[in-house]
Design a protein around this motif. Structure first.
Motif, PDB file in Angstrom:
ATOM      1  N   LEU A   1      -1.745 -51.890 -16.065  1.00 40.62           N
ATOM      2  CA  LEU A   1      -0.371 -51.745 -16.549  1.00 40.62           C
ATOM      3  C   LEU A   1       0.223 -50.443 -16.027  1.00 40.62           C
ATOM      4  O   LEU A   1      -0.330 -49.366 -16.235  1.00 40.62           O
ATOM      5  N   ARG A   2       1.383 -50.556 -15.383  1.00 40.59           N
ATOM      6  CA  ARG A   2       2.064 -49.390 -14.841  1.00 40.59           C
ATOM      7  C   ARG A   2       3.220 -49.015 -15.767  1.00 40.59           C
ATOM      8  O   ARG A   2       3.979 -49.897 -16.204  1.00 40.59           O
ATOM      9  N   PRO A   3       3.382 -47.723 -16.083  1.00 39.95           N
ATOM     10  CA  PRO A   3       4.409 -47.307 -17.049  1.00 39.95           C
ATOM     11  C   PRO A   3       5.811 -47.304 -16.426  1.00 39.95           C
ATOM     12  O   PRO A   3       6.085 -46.557 -15.494  1.00 39.95           O
ATOM     13  N   ARG A   4       6.668 -48.135 -16.967  1.00 43.05           N
ATOM     14  CA  ARG A   4       8.049 -48.253 -16.472  1.00 43.05           C
ATOM     15  C   ARG A   4       9.001 -47.867 -17.592  1.00 43.05           C
ATOM     16  O   ARG A   4       9.002 -48.482 -18.661  1.00 43.05           O
TER      17      ARG A   4
ATOM     18  N   ALA B   1       1.678 -36.766 -20.692  1.00 42.51           N
ATOM     19  CA  ALA B   1       1.732 -37.611 -19.502  1.00 42.51           C
ATOM     20  C   ALA B   1       0.831 -38.811 -19.763  1.00 42.51           C
ATOM     21  O   ALA B   1      -0.163 -39.038 -19.068  1.00 42.51           O
ATOM     22  N   THR B   2       1.186 -39.560 -20.790  1.00 44.29           N
ATOM     23  CA  THR B   2       0.270 -40.545 -21.365  1.00 44.29           C
ATOM     24  C   THR B   2       0.603 -41.998 -20.997  1.00 44.29           C
ATOM     25  O   THR B   2       0.100 -42.924 -21.627  1.00 44.29           O
ATOM     26  N   GLY B   3       1.432 -42.196 -19.988  1.00 42.45           N
ATOM     27  CA  GLY B   3       1.617 -43.523 -19.441  1.00 42.45           C
ATOM     28  C   GLY B   3       2.159 -44.544 -20.424  1.00 42.45           C
ATOM     29  O   GLY B   3       3.034 -44.248 -21.243  1.00 42.45           O
TER      30      GLY B   3
ATOM     31  N   ILE C   1       7.497 -33.916 -21.466  1.00 42.76           N
ATOM     32  CA  ILE C   1       7.046 -35.253 -21.064  1.00 42.76           C
ATOM     33  C   ILE C   1       7.141 -35.393 -19.551  1.00 42.76           C
ATOM     34  O   ILE C   1       8.035 -34.830 -18.907  1.00 42.76           O
ATOM     35  N   ALA C   2       6.196 -36.132 -18.981  1.00 41.72           N
ATOM     36  CA  ALA C   2       6.256 -36.598 -17.593  1.00 41.72           C
ATOM     37  C   ALA C   2       5.649 -37.993 -17.601  1.00 41.72           C
ATOM     38  O   ALA C   2       4.436 -38.149 -17.760  1.00 41.72           O
ATOM     39  N   ASN C   3       6.481 -38.999 -17.468  1.00 41.84           N
ATOM     40  CA  ASN C   3       6.029 -40.381 -17.632  1.00 41.84           C
ATOM     41  C   ASN C   3       6.897 -41.283 -16.769  1.00 41.84           C
ATOM     42  O   ASN C   3       7.859 -40.847 -16.147  1.00 41.84           O
ATOM     43  N   GLY C   4       6.554 -42.576 -16.755  1.00 39.82           N
ATOM     44  CA  GLY C   4       7.386 -43.569 -16.078  1.00 39.82           C
ATOM     45  C   GLY C   4       7.227 -43.610 -14.574  1.00 39.82           C
ATOM     46  O   GLY C   4       8.179 -43.902 -13.852  1.00 39.82           O
TER      47      GLY C   4
END
Length: 341
Positions: free
Chosen positions: A283-286, A183-185, A305-308
């Motif tokens: 910075l926001r992960p998109r 979950a590393t953005g 994974i858990a991202n975005g």
């Protein structure tokens, strides 16, 4: 040995650690920069729904998560003794012209159908909203009762405190043990993009400001001139944010935030003399799909994974935490197809 190693101590990593540990798993969170070092350390915290129309799995997932949020944050606050600043206070939006008024009124019916008895989306006359409301050219406002707020930093601090109570350690370095979740953005999206040789996702810069202005602990959030106005329980008011795809420095504020502040004062003149406490940028992960990315990791077989989270990470976190705990601990896959890597 732990059952689960979570890499990343932002809102997704901390929330998933909480959900897994509450089910009896031993969990370790690893982040070299510490908790909430990235976008999760922001100041805005608008938990706002999508427009109630053109329904899809992303909107349905978000609705479920927003409805879970009150019990989610209450459990965290009770366990750790730290308030996340959560409250479901609703939101007000001015209606600019007659065309927008007709559209807003039509959405009352779709909201009643889609949100059912859980929340309301309604058009009200401006005087019904009280003194903390934006001026409206038509004299009418949209009011929804689903929107909520959380103070991002306080939310992460509350999670850290609660995790400590139930035995989850958060460390800067540790080996991978048990099941691995990333979950590393923004850094994680960039890593996948490099491995795939094409853009999987990126960071979108946001700038926001924090003012010393007490609108009241139960004051609704406002959405005017595309800006969020979030009254926090500690007597501050967050205003944001920009969405910048092109930038040289992702962590410094500049003239774009000056413009945000000028527009905020134009929309809400009562803020003209409010002291500025902080200028924030991050910075926001998109992801490329704009949806959260969940499930099997695209470059690490057998890992997750858990991202975005982008702009809706805090709003999505309660449901994402449960879905990922279901998958990793029980093998139950409830991830929407549009969220898969």
């Amino acid at each position: 040995m732990v059952d689960i190693t979570i890499r990343g101590a932002g809102i997704f990593g901390l929330s998933i650690a909480w959900a897994c540990a509450r089910r009896g798993a031993s969990v370790r969170v690893v982040d070299p920069n510490g908790p909430a070092a990235g976008a999760s350390g922001g100041i805005v915290g608008a938990l706002a729904p999508h427009v109630p129309e053109n329904w899809n799995e992303k909107k349905a997932f978000q609705l479920a998560s927003l409805l879970m949020a009150e019990s989610f944050w209450a459990g965290i606050a009770k366990t750790g003794g730290v308030s996340p600043g959560y409250a479901r206070t609703g939101r007000l939006q001015p209606i600019a012209d007659e065309r927008a008024l007709v559209l807003a009124q039509s959405r009352e019916d779709t909201a009643a159908e889609l949100w059912q008895d859980h929340a309301r989306w309604e058009v009200i006359a401006a005087p019904e909203a009280g003194t903390w409301s934006p001026p409206s050219a038509t004299g009418f406002l949209i009011r929804d009762t689903l929107s909520a707020r959380v103070h991002p930093r306080q939310g992460c601090a509350a999670l850290v405190a609660a995790l400590g109570v139930i035995g989850v350690e958060i460390v800067k370095e540790a080996p991978d043990e048990g099941q691995i979740l990333h979950a590393t953005g923004v850094a994680g999206l960039a890593e996948i993009s490099r491995a795939k040789g094409k853009t999987f996702g990126n960071g979108v810069k946001g700038q926001a400001a924090l003012l010393a202005f007490d609108a009241g602990p139960q004051a609704p959030q406002l959405f005017a001139d595309t800006l969020h106005f979030i009254p926090h329980a500690d007597g501050t008011l967050a205003i944001g944010s920009t969405s910048e795809r092109d930038y040289k420095d992702g962590h410094s504020t500049d003239a774009l935030l000056d413009d945000v502040l000028a527009r905020a004062i134009a929309a809400m003149p009562v803020l003209r003399d409010a002291p500025l406490i902080e200028r924030w940028a991050g910075l926001r992960p998109r992801s490329q799909s704009r949806a959260p990315v969940l499930g099997e990791h695209p470059i690490y077989p057998g890992q997750f994974i858990a991202n975005g989270g982008f702009k809706i990470g805090f709003g999505m976190a309660p449901r994402i935490a449960e879905v990922m705990a279901d998958l990793m601990l029980e093998g139950r896959d409830q991830i929407p197809e549009g969220f898969r890597a």
